[in-house]
Design an enzyme around this catalytic site. Structure first.
Site: not given
Ligand SMILES: Nc1ncnc2c1ncn2[C@@H]1O[C@H](COP(=O)(O)OP(=O)(O)OP(=O)(O)O)[C@@H](O)[C@H]1O
Ligand SMILES: Cc1ncc(CO)c(N)n1
Length: 279
Positions: A174, A208, A210-213
């Site tokens: 990502k 941002t 929880g974007t990944g979850c």
């Molecule tokens: N500022 C942004 N604008 C558009 N898309 C974004 C942005 N930030 C993240 N994304 C998208 O969100 C999704 C999650 O990516 P990210 O790399 O942020 O995950 P993450 O670091 O695991 O997130 P988190 O740890 O906050 O849960 C991907 O599809 C990424 O392209």
């Molecule tokens: C419980 C939990 N899972 C995943 C993440 C990563 O976003 C977080 N901050 N907290």
């Protein structure tokens, strides 16, 4: 019948990430969510103050309760914290023959708290990645799993290939942590060497958490509904783009994304976010 899904993840008391983000996303996208809690975090938009991992036998008991009664069409894993919990998770997936496994290899929260013990990275590679249809690291996580630095598109491809060597069918690195100021670019690679880039305009926002979850949960939903992996990633990218576009401004730090925004965008003419796919 409504499709049933499972999230195996940590609880975020702030409600923006972890189990809470997953369940909100599942609900928005119309599937029935079950959950196995791996850890309780005391957390808000400013950071994680405490972590209480569940006893591995508590994780096992939840997996068995879910597996004995529900027809799980897809599942995702999030925060797993330690090697024992990873072991129980892998055993449960194998015991019930669950397919459509999305492994989000959560390691570090936005504020820097460690959500996976360092010693557990080996267990993740050995026991969980071979069961994954897709693994969805962010860039720092992809660097840890691959043991490589990601500086450009060439090293990103090399790191993705290295991650696939641990046995997952495919990987999405990502791009939230990427350096492109205009685009958030997610790189897909599978075991057949097929690669794709899913690109959306980078949104300038601090909301941002929880974007990944949220992305991985939306992807899991697509798989549960029978979408191809391509369609599921595409929809997940649209979902997160919508969730980042309409800020909620909750909390004083990195606020949660807006899980209701995607459905709202579907109701607006021309409201659905375009995702560019580069082959
Ligand atoms: N500022 C942004 N604008 C558009 N898309 C974004 C942005 N930030 C993240 N994304 C998208 O969100 C999704 C999650 O990516 P990210 O790399 O942020 O995950 P993450 O670091 O695991 O997130 P988190 O740890 O906050 O849960 C991907 O599809 C990424 O392209
Ligand atoms: C419980 C939990 N899972 C995943 C993440 C990563 O976003 C977080 N901050 N907290």
């Amino acid at each position: 019948m409504i499709r049933q899904v499972l999230t195996i993840a940590g609880s975020d008391s702030g409600g923006g990430a972890g189990i809470q983000a997953d369940i909100k996303t599942f609900q928005e996208l119309g599937v029935y969510s079950t959950s196995v809690v791996t850890a309780v975090t005391a957390q808000n938009t400013l950071g994680v103050s405490e972590i209480y991992p569940m006893a591995p036998k508590a994780v096992k008991a939840q997996l068995i309760a879910v597996g004995e009664d529900f027809d799980i069409a897809a599942l995702k894993t999030g925060m797993l914290f330690d090697a024992e919990i990873i072991g129980e998770t892998a055993s449960g997936i194998q015991q019930f023959g669950w397919k459509n496994v999305v492994v989000d290899p959560v390691m570090i929260a936005k504020g820097g708290a460690s959500l996976l013990q360092q010693a557990a990275v080996e267990a993740l590679k050995e026991y969980l990645l071979p069961l994954a249809l897709v693994v969805t690291p962010n860039i720092p996580e992809a660097e840890v799993i691959s043991g490589m630095d990601i500086k450009d598109t060439v090293s990103r491809r090399q790191a993705a290939a290295k991650i696939l060597s641990f046995g997952a069918d495919s990987v999405v690195i990502k791009g939230g942590h990427g350096t492109d100021p205009h685009m958030a670019e997610d790189f897909y690679l599978n075991q057949n060497g097929e690669e794709l880039l899913f690109r959306s305009p980078r949104i300038s926002t601090a909301q941002t958490h929880g974007t990944g979850c949220t992305f991985a949960a939306a992807l899991t939903t697509g798989l549960a509904k029978g979408q191809s992996l391509y369609e599921a990633i595409y929809t997940a990218k649209q979902f997160i783009q919508a969730a980042l576009s309409e800020e909620l401004h909750i909390g004083a730090g990195h606020g949660p994304t807006n899980h209701a925004a995607y459905q709202k965008s579907m109701c607006r003419k021309g409201g659905v976010h375009h995702v560019e796919v580069v082959r």
